[in-house]
Enzyme design. Sequence first.
Site, PDB file in Angstrom:
ATOM      1  N   HIS A  27     -13.919 -10.746  -1.082  1.00 36.61           N
ATOM      2  CA  HIS A  27     -13.574 -12.154  -0.866  1.00 36.61           C
ATOM      3  C   HIS A  27     -14.299 -12.725   0.348  1.00 36.61           C
ATOM      4  O   HIS A  27     -14.498 -12.039   1.337  1.00 36.61           O
ATOM      5  CB  HIS A  27     -12.056 -12.301  -0.636  1.00 36.61           C
ATOM      6  N   ASP A  42     -15.591  -6.572  -5.737  1.00 44.25           N
ATOM      7  CA  ASP A  42     -14.534  -7.479  -5.299  1.00 44.25           C
ATOM      8  C   ASP A  42     -14.552  -7.639  -3.776  1.00 44.25           C
ATOM      9  O   ASP A  42     -13.943  -6.855  -3.055  1.00 44.25           O
ATOM     10  CB  ASP A  42     -13.185  -6.902  -5.767  1.00 44.25           C
ATOM     11  N   HIS A  70      -2.601  -6.553 -11.145  1.00 44.77           N
ATOM     12  CA  HIS A  70      -3.873  -6.247 -11.807  1.00 44.77           C
ATOM     13  C   HIS A  70      -3.524  -5.378 -13.014  1.00 44.77           C
ATOM     14  O   HIS A  70      -2.663  -4.501 -12.901  1.00 44.77           O
ATOM     15  CB  HIS A  70      -4.796  -5.510 -10.845  1.00 44.77           C
ATOM     16  N   GLU A  87      -6.751 -16.024  -0.460  1.00 39.77           N
ATOM     17  CA  GLU A  87      -6.627 -14.601  -0.084  1.00 39.77           C
ATOM     18  C   GLU A  87      -7.889 -14.245   0.690  1.00 39.77           C
ATOM     19  O   GLU A  87      -8.493 -13.197   0.477  1.00 39.77           O
ATOM     20  CB  GLU A  87      -6.557 -13.718  -1.331  1.00 39.77           C
ATOM     21  N   ARG A 130       0.817  -1.215   0.000  1.00 41.89           N
ATOM     22  CA  ARG A 130       0.000   0.000   0.000  1.00 41.89           C
ATOM     23  C   ARG A 130       0.848   1.261   0.000  1.00 41.89           C
ATOM     24  O   ARG A 130       0.342   2.354   0.208  1.00 41.89           O
ATOM     25  CB  ARG A 130      -0.971  -0.018   1.182  1.00 41.89           C
ATOM     26  N   GLU A 160      -3.694 -10.653 -13.490  1.00 42.97           N
ATOM     27  CA  GLU A 160      -4.803 -11.276 -12.765  1.00 42.97           C
ATOM     28  C   GLU A 160      -6.137 -10.836 -13.363  1.00 42.97           C
ATOM     29  O   GLU A 160      -6.340  -9.651 -13.656  1.00 42.97           O
ATOM     30  CB  GLU A 160      -4.740 -10.882 -11.283  1.00 42.97           C
ATOM     31  N   HIS A 210     -12.984 -13.133  -8.354  1.00 44.77           N
ATOM     32  CA  HIS A 210     -13.058 -12.132  -9.425  1.00 44.77           C
ATOM     33  C   HIS A 210     -13.805 -12.678 -10.639  1.00 44.77           C
ATOM     34  O   HIS A 210     -14.610 -11.970 -11.249  1.00 44.77           O
ATOM     35  CB  HIS A 210     -11.652 -11.691  -9.843  1.00 44.77           C
ATOM     36  N   HIS A 260       2.576 -11.001  -4.988  1.00 39.37           N
ATOM     37  CA  HIS A 260       1.500 -10.111  -5.447  1.00 39.37           C
ATOM     38  C   HIS A 260       2.031  -8.682  -5.433  1.00 39.37           C
ATOM     39  O   HIS A 260       2.676  -8.278  -4.479  1.00 39.37           O
ATOM     40  CB  HIS A 260       0.265 -10.245  -4.549  1.00 39.37           C
ATOM     41  N   ASP A 296      -8.458 -15.623 -10.390  1.00 40.89           N
ATOM     42  CA  ASP A 296      -9.010 -15.491  -9.040  1.00 40.89           C
ATOM     43  C   ASP A 296     -10.477 -15.926  -9.116  1.00 40.89           C
ATOM     44  O   ASP A 296     -11.250 -15.349  -9.891  1.00 40.89           O
ATOM     45  CB  ASP A 296      -8.875 -14.030  -8.599  1.00 40.89           C
ATOM     46  N   TYR A 350      -0.943  -2.484  -4.752  1.00 36.99           N
ATOM     47  CA  TYR A 350      -2.297  -2.084  -5.150  1.00 36.99           C
ATOM     48  C   TYR A 350      -2.333  -0.675  -5.737  1.00 36.99           C
ATOM     49  O   TYR A 350      -3.338  -0.256  -6.292  1.00 36.99           O
ATOM     50  CB  TYR A 350      -3.239  -2.143  -3.940  1.00 36.99           C
ATOM     51  N   HIS A 389      -6.028 -17.721  -7.412  1.00 31.09           N
ATOM     52  CA  HIS A 389      -6.386 -17.188  -6.105  1.00 31.09           C
ATOM     53  C   HIS A 389      -7.697 -17.855  -5.732  1.00 31.09           C
ATOM     54  O   HIS A 389      -8.679 -17.743  -6.489  1.00 31.09           O
ATOM     55  CB  HIS A 389      -6.551 -15.667  -6.161  1.00 31.09           C
TER      56      HIS A 389
HETATM   57 ZN    ZN Z   1      -6.659 -12.180  -6.106  1.00 27.63          ZN
END
Ligand code: ZN
Length: 277
Positions: A226, A224, A105, A256, A36, A140, A177, A65, A174, A68, A211
């Site tokens: 999870h 999104d 992403h 995740e 982040r 992804e 997703h 990964h 994922d 973001y 994922h």
């Molecule tokens: Zn993911």
Amino acid sequence: MLLGAHESIAGGVSQAFARAEEHGARSLQIFTKNARGWNAPPLTEPERRAFRAEARRSGLPAIAHGSYLVNLGTEDPVLRDKSIACVTEELTRCERLGISCLVIHPGTHPDEKRGLALVAEGLDEVHRRTPRFRSRICLEITAGQGHCLGWRFWHLTEILSRVSREDRLGLCLDTCHLFAAGYDLSSEEGYEAVMAECDAAVGLERVRCFHLNDCKKPLGCRVDRHEEVGQGTIGRTAFRCLVNDSRFVNTIGVLETPSPERYAEALRLLESLRRRQ
Ligand SMILES: [Zn+2]
């Protein structure tokens, strides 16, 4: 499938392997730096050595990964430069650590075609800055929230067709997703249809990792969120199909899900879905 989870790197990247072992994982995913923030202290040589030693000792394959904050689809020259520099830095960390895949992403842009072209240009620039690297970027599939690109298989096909080094790119699927983007893999027939569509669009051999997340929201919601495996709107069938799919026997699949305290339980559930041969 080599089942694992996204593990914390608190105390240094090398610490993630012991956490994965505690969770009963056979693979793991990490951030190579704070996901982040833009800046991070450099990866030191002792930490690099410790990571490689832990990878050898545990025998667990790791993927990474990316941050973001990155947006390779942006028109903003400042954000664009920062994004390209950040992905380059993360891919360099992966190369030094012996991590095969960096999952990112694709990016966001209000105009899909224009955005996908910018993403491809950004990837080309990262590849120019990292010649002869073995670590590869895995794009992804996204949930399609807002102006996120990469929520249709054709978006990924388009990026692959535009980059000059498509041989350096892999894909990450994922489950949350996919479902949020409208790909219904919740039944056996649905699962096979989604995989066939993915195969036709990009080739399943390009899928390097999964994922494994259930979804809090309904099919096609493009949000999104999870959920714990088996407790969301996807349900267990999709995961049973995945862990028994002979095409993905050696493919990494990581959780995740919201609570790391529940990783061990979720991994036991996934292992229990394997058909005894
Ligand atoms: Zn993911």
